[in-house]
Scaffold this motif. Sequence first.
Motif, PDB file in Angstrom:
ATOM      1  N   TYR A  11       5.001   1.003  -2.992  1.00 40.16           N
ATOM      2  CA  TYR A  11       5.941   0.043  -2.416  1.00 40.16           C
ATOM      3  C   TYR A  11       6.183   0.331  -0.931  1.00 40.16           C
ATOM      4  CZ  TYR A  11       6.979  -1.362  -7.218  1.00 40.16           C
ATOM      5  OH  TYR A  11       6.889  -1.816  -8.513  1.00 40.16           O
ATOM      6  N   ILE A  12       6.262   1.623  -0.582  1.00 39.68           N
ATOM      7  CA  ILE A  12       6.448   1.988   0.827  1.00 39.68           C
ATOM      8  C   ILE A  12       5.263   1.507   1.663  1.00 39.68           C
ATOM      9  CG2 ILE A  12       6.573   3.928   2.441  1.00 39.68           C
ATOM     10  CD1 ILE A  12       8.145   5.451   0.283  1.00 39.68           C
ATOM     11  N   ALA A  13       4.048   1.748   1.173  1.00 36.14           N
ATOM     12  CA  ALA A  13       2.848   1.321   1.891  1.00 36.14           C
ATOM     13  C   ALA A  13       2.788  -0.202   2.002  1.00 36.14           C
ATOM     14  CB  ALA A  13       1.608   1.854   1.187  1.00 36.14           C
ATOM     15  N   TYR A  53       5.396  -1.439   4.603  1.00 33.87           N
ATOM     16  CA  TYR A  53       4.954  -1.167   5.977  1.00 33.87           C
ATOM     17  C   TYR A  53       3.855  -2.139   6.395  1.00 33.87           C
ATOM     18  CZ  TYR A  53       1.880   1.067   9.421  1.00 33.87           C
ATOM     19  OH  TYR A  53       1.055   1.309  10.480  1.00 33.87           O
ATOM     20  N   ILE A  54       2.840  -2.281   5.564  1.00 30.99           N
ATOM     21  CA  ILE A  54       1.705  -3.136   5.920  1.00 30.99           C
ATOM     22  C   ILE A  54       2.144  -4.596   6.050  1.00 30.99           C
ATOM     23  CG2 ILE A  54      -0.506  -4.035   5.074  1.00 30.99           C
ATOM     24  CD1 ILE A  54      -0.987  -1.251   3.827  1.00 30.99           C
ATOM     25  N   THR A  55       3.014  -5.040   5.164  1.00 31.21           N
ATOM     26  CA  THR A  55       3.483  -6.427   5.201  1.00 31.21           C
ATOM     27  C   THR A  55       4.284  -6.713   6.460  1.00 31.21           C
ATOM     28  OG1 THR A  55       3.554  -6.512   2.777  1.00 31.21           O
ATOM     29  CG2 THR A  55       4.827  -8.175   3.979  1.00 31.21           C
ATOM     30  N   ILE A  91       4.340  -5.005   9.384  1.00 29.26           N
ATOM     31  CA  ILE A  91       3.560  -4.871  10.619  1.00 29.26           C
ATOM     32  C   ILE A  91       2.588  -6.033  10.780  1.00 29.26           C
ATOM     33  CG2 ILE A  91       1.872  -3.459  11.838  1.00 29.26           C
ATOM     34  CD1 ILE A  91       4.721  -2.365  11.850  1.00 29.26           C
ATOM     35  N   ARG A  92       1.910  -6.398   9.706  1.00 30.42           N
ATOM     36  CA  ARG A  92       0.941  -7.493   9.795  1.00 30.42           C
ATOM     37  C   ARG A  92       1.618  -8.857   9.896  1.00 30.42           C
ATOM     38  NH1 ARG A  92      -3.462  -6.452   5.143  1.00 30.42           N
ATOM     39  NH2 ARG A  92      -4.395  -8.286   6.120  1.00 30.42           N
ATOM     40  N   GLY A  93       2.891  -8.917   9.539  1.00 26.86           N
ATOM     41  CA  GLY A  93       3.591 -10.202   9.534  1.00 26.86           C
ATOM     42  C   GLY A  93       4.409 -10.478  10.776  1.00 26.86           C
ATOM     43  N   THR A  94       4.451  -9.538  11.717  1.00 24.41           N
ATOM     44  CA  THR A  94       5.217  -9.738  12.950  1.00 24.41           C
ATOM     45  C   THR A  94       4.309  -9.556  14.164  1.00 24.41           C
ATOM     46  OG1 THR A  94       5.887  -7.398  12.932  1.00 24.41           O
ATOM     47  CG2 THR A  94       7.394  -8.986  11.929  1.00 24.41           C
ATOM     48  N   PRO A  95       4.578 -10.263  15.255  1.00 18.88           N
ATOM     49  CA  PRO A  95       3.714 -10.172  16.445  1.00 18.88           C
ATOM     50  C   PRO A  95       3.780  -8.786  17.093  1.00 18.88           C
ATOM     51  CG  PRO A  95       5.081 -12.148  16.505  1.00 18.88           C
ATOM     52  CD  PRO A  95       5.612 -11.291  15.402  1.00 18.88           C
ATOM     53  N   LEU A  96       2.677  -8.370  17.663  1.00 22.27           N
ATOM     54  CA  LEU A  96       2.616  -7.068  18.328  1.00 22.27           C
ATOM     55  C   LEU A  96       3.573  -7.000  19.505  1.00 22.27           C
ATOM     56  CD1 LEU A  96       1.433  -4.290  18.892  1.00 22.27           C
ATOM     57  CD2 LEU A  96      -0.522  -5.407  19.986  1.00 22.27           C
ATOM     58  N   GLU A 115      -5.695  -0.597   5.457  1.00 23.38           N
ATOM     59  CA  GLU A 115      -6.420  -1.467   4.540  1.00 23.38           C
ATOM     60  C   GLU A 115      -7.927  -1.217   4.601  1.00 23.38           C
ATOM     61  OE1 GLU A 115      -4.794  -4.306   2.341  1.00 23.38           O
ATOM     62  OE2 GLU A 115      -3.933  -2.311   2.535  1.00 23.38           O
ATOM     63  N   ILE A 116      -8.429  -0.893   5.784  1.00 23.21           N
ATOM     64  CA  ILE A 116      -9.858  -0.580   5.921  1.00 23.21           C
ATOM     65  C   ILE A 116     -10.191   0.682   5.130  1.00 23.21           C
ATOM     66  CG2 ILE A 116     -11.651   0.128   7.544  1.00 23.21           C
ATOM     67  CD1 ILE A 116     -10.233  -1.610   9.662  1.00 23.21           C
ATOM     68  N   PHE A 117      -9.383   1.726   5.302  1.00 23.84           N
ATOM     69  CA  PHE A 117      -9.618   2.976   4.582  1.00 23.84           C
ATOM     70  C   PHE A 117      -9.438   2.797   3.082  1.00 23.84           C
ATOM     71  CE2 PHE A 117      -8.624   5.656   8.541  1.00 23.84           C
ATOM     72  CZ  PHE A 117      -9.968   5.910   8.760  1.00 23.84           C
ATOM     73  N   ARG A 118      -8.427   2.035   2.696  1.00 26.62           N
ATOM     74  CA  ARG A 118      -8.181   1.828   1.265  1.00 26.62           C
ATOM     75  C   ARG A 118      -9.384   1.157   0.611  1.00 26.62           C
ATOM     76  NH1 ARG A 118      -7.198  -2.239  -1.739  1.00 26.62           N
ATOM     77  NH2 ARG A 118      -6.944  -3.612   0.069  1.00 26.62           N
TER      78      ARG A 118
END
Length: 236
Positions: free
Chosen positions: A51-53, A56-58, A60-65, A102-105
């Motif tokens: 859930y933590i991962a 975090y991924i959701t 970061i990927r869902g907001t602009p840099l 996600e690439i490593f996973r």
Amino acid sequence: MIIHILLSTYPVFLEATLLTLKLTVVSLILGSGIGLVFAFLSLSRIKALNYIATFYITIIRGTPLIVQIAILYFGLSSIITFSQFWAGALALGVHSGAYIAEIFRGSIQSIDRGQLEAARSLGMSHPLAMRRIVLPQAFKIAVPTLGNQFIIGLKDSSLVAYVGMQDLWGSALSEAASNFEQMNTYIVVGLYYLALVLIITYGVNKLEGNMDVNGGKKRKRKIKTNKYNESFGIKR
């Protein structure tokens, strides 16, 4: 006029290029470390870590840099003092870390689980088996995709100009404001970015070719076999 700008601005842009490369390298090292950690969290059998991962991924990927850079530089600086460089590098690292995770996973999951089980049956601990058996193969699989992510990271680094850093894009904005030749200046800085991307692409391709040991040997053996068959008139 483009040639004139290229010749007159190269001292500034060369210095900015070094800063851009430094920022990109540091952020990608941070991103690779963060990505590997969260890849393991997402693969863990402990649901809380999954859930933590995922969170975090959701996020970061869902907001602009640019929003993430602004939060780190303007928001967290009220608690912890960040320089422009480290605020930008940390934001870029955290951002790229979500994609690298996600690439490593995916690369780790593509390795046959039987190899891990065989290593465990030989007495290896799980961390040792991952380090010696699984991760080297997973890294080899991930190299092309990681190369693309590194190129994206280089181009994303241009956003740190909006917190005042004089990287390539920040220097281009300053030069364009002083010489009033925005289009030509942007074309010149685009050439600098293109040169950096081509260098990274060449390096990734060389690394991918050097790591393709088994594939290279198989191709050489196939060529030799075909020549042997042709010399004796053997058809396959």
